[in-house]
Write an enzyme that holds these catalytic residues in place. Structure first.
Site, PDB file in Angstrom:
ATOM      1  N   VAL A 105      42.062  45.721  52.256  1.00 44.99           N
ATOM      2  CA  VAL A 105      41.684  46.998  53.424  1.00 44.99           C
ATOM      3  C   VAL A 105      42.349  46.490  54.792  1.00 44.99           C
ATOM      4  O   VAL A 105      42.186  47.203  55.715  1.00 44.99           O
ATOM      5  CB  VAL A 105      40.218  47.105  53.714  1.00 44.99           C
ATOM      6  CG1 VAL A 105      39.411  47.402  52.306  1.00 44.99           C
ATOM      7  CG2 VAL A 105      39.664  45.592  54.054  1.00 44.99           C
ATOM      8  N   HIS A 121      40.548  50.353  47.995  1.00 47.00           N
ATOM      9  CA  HIS A 121      39.333  50.194  48.767  1.00 47.00           C
ATOM     10  C   HIS A 121      39.396  50.448  49.946  1.00 47.00           C
ATOM     11  O   HIS A 121      38.460  50.011  50.880  1.00 47.00           O
ATOM     12  CB  HIS A 121      39.192  48.597  48.461  1.00 47.00           C
ATOM     13  CG  HIS A 121      38.822  48.186  47.020  1.00 47.00           C
ATOM     14  ND1 HIS A 121      38.805  46.637  46.572  1.00 47.00           N
ATOM     15  CD2 HIS A 121      38.705  48.862  45.865  1.00 47.00           C
ATOM     16  CE1 HIS A 121      38.446  46.626  45.170  1.00 47.00           C
ATOM     17  NE2 HIS A 121      38.582  48.048  44.833  1.00 47.00           N
ATOM     18  N   GLY A 189      47.906  37.866  43.792  1.00 50.39           N
ATOM     19  CA  GLY A 189      46.955  37.366  44.534  1.00 50.39           C
ATOM     20  C   GLY A 189      45.768  38.130  44.103  1.00 50.39           C
ATOM     21  O   GLY A 189      44.821  38.384  45.147  1.00 50.39           O
TER      22      GLY A 189
HETATM   23  P1  OAD Z   1      39.529  37.426  45.513  1.00 52.41           P
HETATM   24  O1  OAD Z   1      39.166  36.732  46.486  1.00 52.41           O
HETATM   25  O2  OAD Z   1      38.634  37.749  44.310  1.00 52.41           O
HETATM   26  O3  OAD Z   1      40.909  36.552  44.430  1.00 52.41           O
HETATM   27  C1  OAD Z   1      42.003  36.231  45.338  1.00 52.41           C
HETATM   28  C2  OAD Z   1      42.778  35.650  44.405  1.00 52.41           C
HETATM   29  O4  OAD Z   1      43.975  35.217  45.218  1.00 52.41           O
HETATM   30  C3  OAD Z   1      42.181  34.314  43.649  1.00 52.41           C
HETATM   31  O5  OAD Z   1      42.686  34.725  42.486  1.00 52.41           O
HETATM   32  C4  OAD Z   1      43.293  33.359  43.931  1.00 52.41           C
HETATM   33  O6  OAD Z   1      43.564  32.443  43.325  1.00 52.41           O
HETATM   34  C5  OAD Z   1      44.396  34.029  44.651  1.00 52.41           C
HETATM   35  N1  OAD Z   1      45.329  33.304  45.735  1.00 52.41           N
HETATM   36  C6  OAD Z   1      45.044  32.505  46.459  1.00 52.41           C
HETATM   37  N2  OAD Z   1      45.754  32.371  47.620  1.00 52.41           N
HETATM   38  C7  OAD Z   1      47.039  32.941  47.018  1.00 52.41           C
HETATM   39  C8  OAD Z   1      48.458  32.947  47.363  1.00 52.41           C
HETATM   40  N3  OAD Z   1      48.768  32.645  48.523  1.00 52.41           N
HETATM   41  N4  OAD Z   1      49.229  33.695  46.769  1.00 52.41           N
HETATM   42  C9  OAD Z   1      48.944  34.412  45.630  1.00 52.41           C
HETATM   43  N5  OAD Z   1      47.579  34.390  45.060  1.00 52.41           N
HETATM   44  C10 OAD Z   1      46.842  33.548  45.888  1.00 52.41           C
HETATM   45  O7  OAD Z   1      40.231  38.688  45.904  1.00 52.41           O
HETATM   46  P2  OAD Z   1      40.696  40.004  45.290  1.00 52.41           P
HETATM   47  O8  OAD Z   1      40.968  39.984  43.696  1.00 52.41           O
HETATM   48  O9  OAD Z   1      41.297  41.052  46.161  1.00 52.41           O
HETATM   49  O10 OAD Z   1      36.372  44.491  46.979  1.00 52.41           O
HETATM   50  O11 OAD Z   1      39.056  40.836  45.129  1.00 52.41           O
HETATM   51  C11 OAD Z   1      39.153  42.182  44.653  1.00 52.41           C
HETATM   52  C12 OAD Z   1      37.931  42.873  45.284  1.00 52.41           C
HETATM   53  O12 OAD Z   1      36.689  42.179  45.187  1.00 52.41           O
HETATM   54  C13 OAD Z   1      38.343  42.846  46.966  1.00 52.41           C
HETATM   55  O13 OAD Z   1      39.088  44.181  47.122  1.00 52.41           O
HETATM   56  C14 OAD Z   1      36.958  43.129  47.465  1.00 52.41           C
HETATM   57  C15 OAD Z   1      36.188  41.956  46.628  1.00 52.41           C
HETATM   58  O14 OAD Z   1      34.889  42.370  46.109  1.00 52.41           O
HETATM   59  C16 OAD Z   1      35.731  45.342  47.701  1.00 52.41           C
HETATM   60  O15 OAD Z   1      35.385  44.978  48.668  1.00 52.41           O
HETATM   61  C17 OAD Z   1      35.476  46.626  46.971  1.00 52.41           C
END
Ligand code: OAD
Length: 246
Positions: A105, A121, A189
């Site tokens: 977001v 989102h 990510g």
């Molecule tokens: P997460 O915080 O669940 O996951 C972040 C991911 O990024 C993890 O798998 C990390 O291993 C990875 N990661 C960390 N640093 C990185 C880097 N430099 N390069 C690549 N990957 C990296 O975040 P999201 O998957 O975005 O929803 O979470 C999905 C949704 O869950 C969010 O949009 C939010 C949350 O609840 C709502 O608010 C509706």
């Protein structure tokens, strides 16, 4: 980098990319599942980002978003965001299609110059009326927090999807269509834990796309993806673009 991946990317007709909080990590923004810092360390996002939390304590939730906006004003897009902008330019420049589906977001993809963005989102920079959902462009700053809707006097809230809420239907339809029609899908990510975004890579696989995951850590997608790069997106995406289009 394996040579087949850049070649497939270069030859793709439609590239769809799903990004999550990890893509913004190298800009200095904590991912959703990382601990919060400073004043907000004692709260879990899951306890603030819900309609119930807002109804219980609207001031607290509004102030959390104000703090997040302030954090965002001090950060910039990173090389991963810019690589996706470049990828879009290269593929659309030769008549192909590019769809960037983001769960973030933070608006950093737009600030980096990406154009065809599907915000699943919402966007923290926009505000809407809690009562009727109308997007509000301007409002009075008053003692009252959160500020009030200039149309109906209801409380204002950020235009983001909270836990337990449905996604904007048009954005979800566009994301599903991209997953079903692309020939190259990148999941970068994201922990692929939160539905319905998490099912998009599987949808792409079912429709015979090549699915590449970029994440330093294992996710539920890793063993199903066509290929996985265990790397930071701010490093892997620029390398991928250079190898494919450089
Ligand atoms: P997460 O915080 O669940 O996951 C972040 C991911 O990024 C993890 O798998 C990390 O291993 C990875 N990661 C960390 N640093 C990185 C880097 N430099 N390069 C690549 N990957 C990296 O975040 P999201 O998957 O975005 O929803 O979470 C999905 C949704 O869950 C969010 O949009 C939010 C949350 O609840 C709502 O608010 C509706």
């Amino acid at each position: 980098m394996e040579t087949v991946i850049p070649r497939l990317l270069r030859d793709a007709r439609h590239i769809a990319v799903l990004t999550g909080a990890g893509v913004s990590a190298e800009s200095g923004i904590a991912t959703f599942r990382d601990a919060q810092t400073g004043l907000w360390a004692k709260y879990r996002p899951e306890d603030l980002a819900t309609p119930e939390a807002y109804q219980r304590n609207p001031r607290l939730v509004w102030e959390w978003y104000q703090w997040r906006r302030q954090v965002l004003s001090g950060v910039s897009p990173n090389p991963g965001h810019f690589a996706l902008t470049e990828m879009e330019k290269r593929i659309t420049g030769r008549g192909g299609q590019f769809t960037l589906i983001t769960q973030n977001v933070d608006g950093l993809h737009r600030r980096a110059g990406s154009r065809n963005i599907v915000e699943l989102h919402g966007n923290i920079g926009r505000v809407k009326c809690f009562a009727i959902g109308t997007i509000v462009e301007t409002w009075e700053i008053a003692e009252d927090v959160p500020p009030r809707c200039p149309n109906c006097g209801g409380m204002l809230r950020p235009d983001v999807v909270w836990f337990g809420e449905t996604l904007p239907p048009a954005a979800l339809a566009q994301a599903i269509d991209a997953a079903e029609t692309c020939d190259f899908f990148i999941s970068a990510g994201t922990s692929t834990l939160v539905q319905p975004a998490a099912s998009l890579p599987w949808l792409a696989l079912q429709h015979n796309a090549f699915v590449l995951e970029i994440n330093p850590n294992e996710t539920p997608l890793t063993s199903f993806a066509s290929a996985a790069l265990h790397a930071l997106s701010g490093e892997a995406l620029p390398e991928l673009v250079a190898a494919a289009f450089g």
